[in-house]
Design a protein around this motif. Structure first.
Motif, PDB file in Angstrom:
ATOM      1  N   ARG A   1     -10.202 -20.101  -3.766  1.00  0.00           N
ATOM      2  CA  ARG A   1     -10.343 -21.023  -2.640  1.00  0.00           C
ATOM      3  C   ARG A   1     -11.664 -20.726  -1.928  1.00  0.00           C
ATOM      4  NH1 ARG A   1      -7.311 -24.317   0.654  1.00  0.00           N
ATOM      5  NH2 ARG A   1      -7.895 -24.336   2.868  1.00  0.00           N
ATOM      6  N   ILE A   2     -12.443 -21.763  -1.652  1.00  0.00           N
ATOM      7  CA  ILE A   2     -13.755 -21.598  -1.022  1.00  0.00           C
ATOM      8  C   ILE A   2     -13.788 -22.431   0.254  1.00  0.00           C
ATOM      9  CG2 ILE A   2     -16.238 -21.950  -1.295  1.00  0.00           C
ATOM     10  CD1 ILE A   2     -15.918 -21.449  -4.263  1.00  0.00           C
ATOM     11  N   GLU A   3     -14.228 -21.805   1.362  1.00  0.00           N
ATOM     12  CA  GLU A   3     -14.217 -22.450   2.671  1.00  0.00           C
ATOM     13  C   GLU A   3     -15.558 -22.256   3.353  1.00  0.00           C
ATOM     14  OE1 GLU A   3     -11.228 -20.119   4.489  1.00  0.00           O
ATOM     15  OE2 GLU A   3      -9.547 -21.044   3.419  1.00  0.00           O
ATOM     16  N   ASN A   4     -16.039 -23.303   4.014  1.00  0.00           N
ATOM     17  CA  ASN A   4     -17.178 -23.180   4.922  1.00  0.00           C
ATOM     18  C   ASN A   4     -16.599 -22.767   6.271  1.00  0.00           C
ATOM     19  OD1 ASN A   4     -19.265 -23.605   6.811  1.00  0.00           O
ATOM     20  ND2 ASN A   4     -20.206 -25.177   5.525  1.00  0.00           N
ATOM     21  N   ILE A   5     -16.846 -21.532   6.683  1.00  0.00           N
ATOM     22  CA  ILE A   5     -16.193 -21.016   7.887  1.00  0.00           C
ATOM     23  C   ILE A   5     -17.026 -21.225   9.148  1.00  0.00           C
ATOM     24  CG2 ILE A   5     -14.782 -19.353   6.630  1.00  0.00           C
ATOM     25  CD1 ILE A   5     -16.752 -17.156   7.425  1.00  0.00           C
ATOM     26  N   THR A   6     -18.184 -21.885   9.029  1.00  0.00           N
ATOM     27  CA  THR A   6     -19.006 -22.145  10.207  1.00  0.00           C
ATOM     28  C   THR A   6     -19.215 -23.638  10.449  1.00  0.00           C
ATOM     29  OG1 THR A   6     -20.978 -21.742   8.822  1.00  0.00           O
ATOM     30  CG2 THR A   6     -20.229 -19.947  10.228  1.00  0.00           C
ATOM     31  N   SER A   7     -18.515 -24.466   9.718  1.00  0.00           N
ATOM     32  CA  SER A   7     -18.669 -25.919   9.887  1.00  0.00           C
ATOM     33  C   SER A   7     -17.321 -26.551  10.191  1.00  0.00           C
ATOM     34  CB  SER A   7     -19.244 -26.557   8.619  1.00  0.00           C
ATOM     35  OG  SER A   7     -19.224 -27.972   8.709  1.00  0.00           O
ATOM     36  N   SER A   8     -17.336 -27.488  11.137  1.00  0.00           N
ATOM     37  CA  SER A   8     -16.150 -28.296  11.430  1.00  0.00           C
ATOM     38  C   SER A   8     -16.417 -29.773  11.158  1.00  0.00           C
ATOM     39  CB  SER A   8     -15.715 -28.092  12.882  1.00  0.00           C
ATOM     40  OG  SER A   8     -16.778 -28.424  13.769  1.00  0.00           O
TER      41      SER A   8
ATOM     42  N   GLU B   1     -17.078 -33.021   2.450  1.00  0.00           N
ATOM     43  CA  GLU B   1     -17.830 -33.682   1.395  1.00  0.00           C
ATOM     44  C   GLU B   1     -17.548 -32.936   0.087  1.00  0.00           C
ATOM     45  OE1 GLU B   1     -21.968 -33.995   2.354  1.00  0.00           O
ATOM     46  OE2 GLU B   1     -21.610 -35.274   4.116  1.00  0.00           O
ATOM     47  N   THR B   2     -18.055 -33.465  -1.008  1.00  0.00           N
ATOM     48  CA  THR B   2     -17.795 -32.884  -2.327  1.00  0.00           C
ATOM     49  C   THR B   2     -19.032 -32.133  -2.809  1.00  0.00           C
ATOM     50  OG1 THR B   2     -16.258 -34.666  -2.871  1.00  0.00           O
ATOM     51  CG2 THR B   2     -17.128 -33.368  -4.704  1.00  0.00           C
TER      52      THR B   2
ATOM     53  N   ASN C   1     -15.924 -28.609   4.244  1.00  0.00           N
ATOM     54  CA  ASN C   1     -16.643 -29.151   5.387  1.00  0.00           C
ATOM     55  C   ASN C   1     -18.130 -29.300   5.079  1.00  0.00           C
ATOM     56  OD1 ASN C   1     -14.344 -27.169   6.700  1.00  0.00           O
ATOM     57  ND2 ASN C   1     -14.510 -29.142   7.738  1.00  0.00           N
ATOM     58  N   ARG C   2     -18.738 -30.376   5.606  1.00  0.00           N
ATOM     59  CA  ARG C   2     -20.148 -30.654   5.361  1.00  0.00           C
ATOM     60  C   ARG C   2     -20.973 -29.383   5.562  1.00  0.00           C
ATOM     61  NH1 ARG C   2     -21.602 -35.045   8.942  1.00  0.00           N
ATOM     62  NH2 ARG C   2     -20.594 -36.367   7.370  1.00  0.00           N
TER      63      ARG C   2
ATOM     64  N   ARG D   1     -27.907 -25.543   5.129  1.00  0.00           N
ATOM     65  CA  ARG D   1     -28.558 -24.243   4.997  1.00  0.00           C
ATOM     66  C   ARG D   1     -28.139 -23.326   6.148  1.00  0.00           C
ATOM     67  NH1 ARG D   1     -32.909 -21.291   3.083  1.00  0.00           N
ATOM     68  NH2 ARG D   1     -34.121 -20.165   4.666  1.00  0.00           N
ATOM     69  N   GLY D   2     -27.758 -22.080   5.785  1.00  0.00           N
ATOM     70  CA  GLY D   2     -27.386 -21.083   6.777  1.00  0.00           C
ATOM     71  C   GLY D   2     -25.899 -20.976   7.032  1.00  0.00           C
ATOM     72  N   ASP D   3     -25.108 -21.963   6.587  1.00  0.00           N
ATOM     73  CA  ASP D   3     -23.664 -21.884   6.800  1.00  0.00           C
ATOM     74  C   ASP D   3     -23.074 -20.702   6.023  1.00  0.00           C
ATOM     75  OD1 ASP D   3     -23.631 -24.037   8.458  1.00  0.00           O
ATOM     76  OD2 ASP D   3     -22.742 -25.441   7.015  1.00  0.00           O
ATOM     77  N   LEU D   4     -22.019 -20.121   6.597  1.00  0.00           N
ATOM     78  CA  LEU D   4     -21.312 -19.031   5.932  1.00  0.00           C
ATOM     79  C   LEU D   4     -20.158 -19.587   5.115  1.00  0.00           C
ATOM     80  CD1 LEU D   4     -21.154 -16.338   8.768  1.00  0.00           C
ATOM     81  CD2 LEU D   4     -22.594 -16.303   6.718  1.00  0.00           C
ATOM     82  N   ILE D   5     -20.087 -19.167   3.876  1.00  0.00           N
ATOM     83  CA  ILE D   5     -19.073 -19.620   2.925  1.00  0.00           C
ATOM     84  C   ILE D   5     -18.186 -18.425   2.580  1.00  0.00           C
ATOM     85  CG2 ILE D   5     -18.645 -20.742   0.715  1.00  0.00           C
ATOM     86  CD1 ILE D   5     -20.277 -22.436   2.724  1.00  0.00           C
ATOM     87  N   ALA D   6     -16.871 -18.633   2.664  1.00  0.00           N
ATOM     88  CA  ALA D   6     -15.903 -17.579   2.328  1.00  0.00           C
ATOM     89  C   ALA D   6     -15.258 -17.893   0.988  1.00  0.00           C
ATOM     90  CB  ALA D   6     -14.840 -17.468   3.416  1.00  0.00           C
ATOM     91  N   ILE D   7     -15.376 -16.973   0.049  1.00  0.00           N
ATOM     92  CA  ILE D   7     -14.710 -17.093  -1.255  1.00  0.00           C
ATOM     93  C   ILE D   7     -13.511 -16.165  -1.202  1.00  0.00           C
ATOM     94  CG2 ILE D   7     -14.970 -16.909  -3.751  1.00  0.00           C
ATOM     95  CD1 ILE D   7     -17.964 -17.318  -3.401  1.00  0.00           C
ATOM     96  N   ARG D   8     -12.331 -16.761  -1.155  1.00  0.00           N
ATOM     97  CA  ARG D   8     -11.109 -16.039  -0.816  1.00  0.00           C
ATOM     98  C   ARG D   8     -10.490 -15.332  -2.022  1.00  0.00           C
ATOM     99  NH1 ARG D   8      -8.593 -18.064   3.596  1.00  0.00           N
ATOM    100  NH2 ARG D   8      -7.393 -16.132   3.413  1.00  0.00           N
ATOM    101  N   SER D   9      -9.487 -14.505  -1.733  1.00  0.00           N
ATOM    102  CA  SER D   9      -8.692 -13.811  -2.763  1.00  0.00           C
ATOM    103  C   SER D   9      -9.580 -13.041  -3.729  1.00  0.00           C
ATOM    104  CB  SER D   9      -7.817 -14.806  -3.536  1.00  0.00           C
ATOM    105  OG  SER D   9      -7.074 -15.625  -2.659  1.00  0.00           O
TER     106      SER D   9
END
Length: 387
Positions: free
Chosen positions: A316-323, A327-328, A349-350, A353-361
């Protein structure tokens, strides 16, 4: 861990990529294991060090009272350094080098999981030279399939692991005749990331059958049965299922495995213990649109987390700094390989550049498998206690 509970302000100041380990979740997982095993005094857990050998994590697992399952001399040394009792360490692996066997003999570990007659002969020879006696369990290939990825099945006849069932009795007799090995049990392992309890039922039934055969042949003094590990985790919904179904797992063996009086049952869980407590934090470098796709290019790659490239594994991959609205994206890394892709056609979430992405598990088979291909630096690692 829910998106909002990451210490994002702190993450923003840190160099990515890095692994973040949720120690409260690890401790909850260890407590659940302790609670479940309390009902089964003859059950013993050896944590599979190959899943994650981070020293801080090893110390927590050791302090919880569990043993260690090692597959190399380096892992044995790491377990000893973390404070594991030598008598709680089991040593598996299809290709043990002489120096690794000697290290284990010097430490006087609990037992070797032996995978071939030539290995058994070498262990006996080295034990003679060192004036030691080695406890050995014979790893039997039960020819039991598992509903998992082909590359992580280990219990089929086609796999390189274990001794064939039709060689089992002769191999036990050879072990019993050797001067410096002590035959103490049987070892099995059918694969990893197994979610269907029926696979473990099939293994239990095969062990019952093999024990019956051995008793008919007059071989009865088998003190330890080791069923390996293999219990999987929920990669799709880590928030909904942060702790695996340990109760169902142990009860499956309690219901279907016929232990003999006095026999001890051993487990070698790894992923199920540490998988959900780890997250790979990476930063978006660029968003690259093309005629047919939109790539989110991040600074982590297959050198940091190889499972998607190696096993087609999903995280599971999440953008943790964008609300922003979703988008795909194809989330990809910077490595010069077309297989350096974490996920395709992924809704999140859209991203910019610079957003933090969390790759879970990513707590299991993540940091431990990192490499320096392309001469990249190894990812950092931090526990929640440190941040």
């Amino acid at each position: 861990m829910e998106k909002g509970t990451f210490p994002i302000d702190r993450f923003q100041q840190m160099q990515t990529p890095f692994y973040y380990y949720d120690i409260p979740l690890l401790n909850q997982t260890l407590q659940t294991l302790q609670d479940q095993l309390r009902a089964h005094p003859d059950y013993h857990l050896h944590y599979a060090v190959k899943a994650n050998a981070n020293p801080a994590i090893l110390r927590h697992i050791q302090e919880a009272g569990f043993g260690a399952d090692c597959v190399s001399g380096g892992e044995i040394q790491a377990a000893l350094d973390a404070g594991f009792s030598p008598q709680s360490i089991v040593f598996a692996g299809v290709g043990k080098a002489d120096w690794e066997i000697q290290l284990a003999l010097r430490a006087q570990i609990h037992s070797f999981n032996v995978e071939s007659i030539p290995e058994l002969e070498v262990i006996n020879q080295l034990a003679v030279e060192m004036q030691q006696t080695a406890n050995v369990s014979l790893r039997i290939n039960p020819d039991v399939g598992a509903h998992t990825h082909h590359n992580i099945t280990t219990g089929r006849a086609e796999n390189k692991f274990g001794i064939a069932m039709d060689r089992m009795k002769d191999t036990i007799r050879q072990a019993l005749a050797m001067s410096n090995v002590r035959f103490v049990g049987l070892h099995f392992h059918i694969g990893s990331q197994i979610l269907q309890m029926d696979d473990f039922v099939a293994l239990a039934q095969r062990i019952n059958e093999l024990q019956d055969r051995l008793e008919q042949a007059g071989i009865r003094d088998i003190r330890h049965i080791n069923v390996g590990g293999g219990l999987g985790i929920d990669y799709t919904d880590p928030n909904g299922h942060p702790i695996p179904t340990f109760g169902d797992y142990f009860q499956t063996y309690a219901t279907h495995l016929r232990l003999r009086p006095g026999q001890q049952l051993h487990f070698e869980l790894g992923r199920a213990v540490v998988g959900q407590m780890g997250t790979l934090i990476t930063r978006c470098l660029y968003v690259k649109p093309t005629a047919t796709r939109q790539f989110a290019i991040v600074d982590a790659g297959m050198t940091d987390l190889i499972r998607p490239a190696l096993y087609d594994a999903y995280h599971r991959i999440e953008n943790i700094t964008s609300s922003e609205p979703e988008e795909t994206y194809d989330v990809v890394g910077p490595i010069c390989e077309s297989s350096d892709v974490f996920v395709r056609d992924h809704r999140m979430n859209r991203t910019q550049r610079g957003d933090l992405i969390a790759i879970r598990s990513a707590g299991a088979y993540g940091e431990i498998m990192a490499s320096r291909y392309n001469l990249r630096r190894l990812p950092g690692s931090y526990t929640s206690d440190e941040i």
